[in-house]
Design an enzyme around this catalytic site. Structure first.
Site, mmCIF file in Angstrom:
data_model
loop_
_atom_site.group_PDB
_atom_site.id
_atom_site.type_symbol
_atom_site.label_atom_id
_atom_site.label_comp_id
_atom_site.label_asym_id
_atom_site.label_seq_id
_atom_site.Cartn_x
_atom_site.Cartn_y
_atom_site.Cartn_z
ATOM 1 N N ASP A 5 45.299 39.057 45.864
ATOM 2 C CA ASP A 5 44.128 38.729 45.896
ATOM 3 C C ASP A 5 42.960 39.570 46.744
ATOM 4 O OD1 ASP A 5 45.906 40.141 47.707
ATOM 5 O OD2 ASP A 5 46.420 39.025 49.835
ATOM 6 N N ASP A 62 49.965 40.869 44.331
ATOM 7 C CA ASP A 62 48.961 39.278 44.422
ATOM 8 C C ASP A 62 48.630 38.674 44.095
ATOM 9 O OD1 ASP A 62 49.085 40.274 46.661
ATOM 10 O OD2 ASP A 62 49.209 38.669 48.096
ATOM 11 N N ASP A 93 45.341 44.272 43.321
ATOM 12 C CA ASP A 93 46.684 43.946 43.508
ATOM 13 C C ASP A 93 47.542 43.471 43.116
ATOM 14 O OD1 ASP A 93 46.231 42.128 45.003
ATOM 15 O OD2 ASP A 93 46.401 43.005 46.845
ATOM 16 N N SER A 98 53.036 41.820 47.662
ATOM 17 C CA SER A 98 51.738 42.195 47.576
ATOM 18 C C SER A 98 52.268 43.558 47.032
ATOM 19 C CB SER A 98 50.701 42.138 48.825
ATOM 20 O OG SER A 98 49.517 42.764 48.109
#
Length: 458
Positions: A243, A241, A239, A98
């Site tokens: 999500d 990743d 961010d 992430s």
């Protein structure tokens, strides 16, 4: 021997590569994931970090050795992996850390239909198996791995959930932070009435420009400047990743995630009258009021995706939102997706003529402190001390759903909750206005930081 108590966390497996997480551990995790789920087929995706291809290949090899076939869905965001898991009805694996620094990587797991796997739903078992080196023996017939790119289908599914065909044309500045939004945003936005102004869309897991963590205001500055310079109608900050998505208005100012919760909740309730909406304990009281005003039923949850998703399922909620920028949708397998949230906000903006700052003003009613961290030596003792300082005052209610929440009759409230990973207490305070917020914030911090506590940055 690896310290699995630090590597296997509450929501995922995450650590520095290769000192904490390596291909050998990833292969073991692949075999154990097959044991945990009982699956004969799984799907895996990965982010752009330099270590992700090797970790993904090792995880797939471990799953193959345990007898499971693997669909390698290639590069994608975490919500792309949730799409793959949901649409294929298969357990899913995302290789990502992430927003963590470049030296880290991780493994996020879910069951078929993007159902979450956290400490209480499988990760504790995987940790115990790893600690005892209890790895399944190779299957008599190993599985195979096949490559399948589902990006176009992911984009089509998201666009089927929000209609942007009739909106006014918008100029959209987007900061991918060199993360996976640089790969997914062009696919999702293709053909929409949007003029995209991309920032840091080159996939680069070293994050050369700034950390891919929009929660830190320092990481929003480049996007804020771009919005102002380009005359964009809106800024999107993803961010690493992708999500999570954070929003910048046309003046370059950040929009409160709680305002986004209220805005999207109102849209979803217009389509699904009377539905439940999940919000976490640090979401603004304004969002709760807006949910009720639009005929919905607000349901309060602990912070964290496993708790939010469980509440989504229990209450058949149409939408859920966290002040941290995670937003969950019933129509997306109850999973969190920054991209679908962005489409909702773009539709709401483009369906009317006001600028974003005016649109969201109706969803932002109170003053908030933001999250303030304090490093303490005794988490439980400090929580007890703070509760003792307030619980006997007139007109005050307290609860321990998630840390400690203290609410006042005049609309002020604060929540104090422990970090999952560090000896920190995180304080959020809300009040009708800044003049009533500051004294409460300072008073609570004084109790927290007496004398066995020390302040922490952030």
């Amino acid at each position: 021997m690896p310290d699995y108590s630090r590597l296997v966390k509450a929501y995922d497996i995450r650590g520095e590569v290769p000192s904490q997480l390596n291909t050998g551990i990833a292969a073991k995790a692949g075999a154990l994931f097959v044991r945990l789920t009982g699956a004969d087929r799984i799907v895996i995706a990965r982010d752009m970090r330099a270590t992700s291809p090797a970790l993904a290949a090792a995880f797939a090899a471990g799953a193959n050795a345990a007898g499971a076939d693997v669909i390698d869905a290639g590069l994608g965001s975490t919500d792309y992996l949730y799409y793959c898991s949901g649409s294929l009805d298969l357990p899913g694996v995302m290789i990502t850390a992430s927003h963590n620094p470049a030296r880290d990587n991780g493994i996020k797991l879910c069951r078929a239909g993007a159902a979450p796997i956290g400490e209480d739903t499988g990760l504790a078992e995987i940790r115990a198996w790893l600690e005892h080196d209890d790895i399944p023996a190779p299957a008599p017939v190993p599985g195979t791995t096949v490559r399948r790119d589902l990006l176009a289908q992911y984009a089509a599914h998201l666009n089927s959930l929000v209609d942007l065909g009739g909106i006014r044309r918008l100029k959209v500045a987007a900061d991918a932070g060199n993360g996976m939004a640089g790969h997914t945003v062009p696919a999702v936005f293709a053909g929409l009435p949007l003029d995209l102004v991309p920032l840091y869309f080159e996939l680069d897991g070293t994050f050369p420009h700034h950390e891919a963590n929009p929660l830190d205001p320092a990481n929003l500055r480049d996007l804020q400047d771009l919005v102002r310079r380009s005359g964009a109608d809106i800024g999107l900050a993803f961010d690493g990743d992708a999500d999570r998505c954070f929003f910048i208005d046309e003046t370059g100012e950040p929009v409160s995630p709680s305002a986004i919760v209220g805005l999207v909740a109102a849209r979803e309730l217009a389509r699904n009258p009377g539905s439940a909406i999940i919000h976490n304990v640090i979401t603004s009281a304004a969002a709760v009021e807006i949910i009720r005003e639009h005929g919905g039923t607000p349901v309060r949850s602990r912070v964290g995706h496993s708790f939010m998703k469980a509440q989504m399922a229990e209450h058949q909620a149409v939408f859920g939102g966290e002040h941290s920028g995670h937003y969950y949708f019933r129509d997306f397998w109850r999973a969190d997706t920054g991209m679908l949230t962005a489409l909702h906000v773009l539709a709401a903006l483009g369906e009317q003529d006001r600028p974003l700052s005016e649109l969201v003003a109706g969803y932002s009613r109170y003053a908030a402190s933001g999250e303030i961290n304090s490093r303490v030596t005794d988490i439980a003792g400090t929580l007890d001390a703070v509760e003792a300082a307030y619980r006997d005052r007139d007109g005050i209610t307290t609860d321990r759903l998630d840390g400690l929440t203290v609410a006042f009759a005049d609309g002020r409230w604060f929540n104090l909750r422990p970090s999952n990973t560090e000896p920190l207490l995180r304080l959020n305070v809300e009040a009708p206005d800044g003049s009533s917020l500051a004294p409460l914030r300072d008073e609570v911090l004084d109790v927290i930081r007496r004398p066995a506590a020390e302040p922490a940055a952030g």
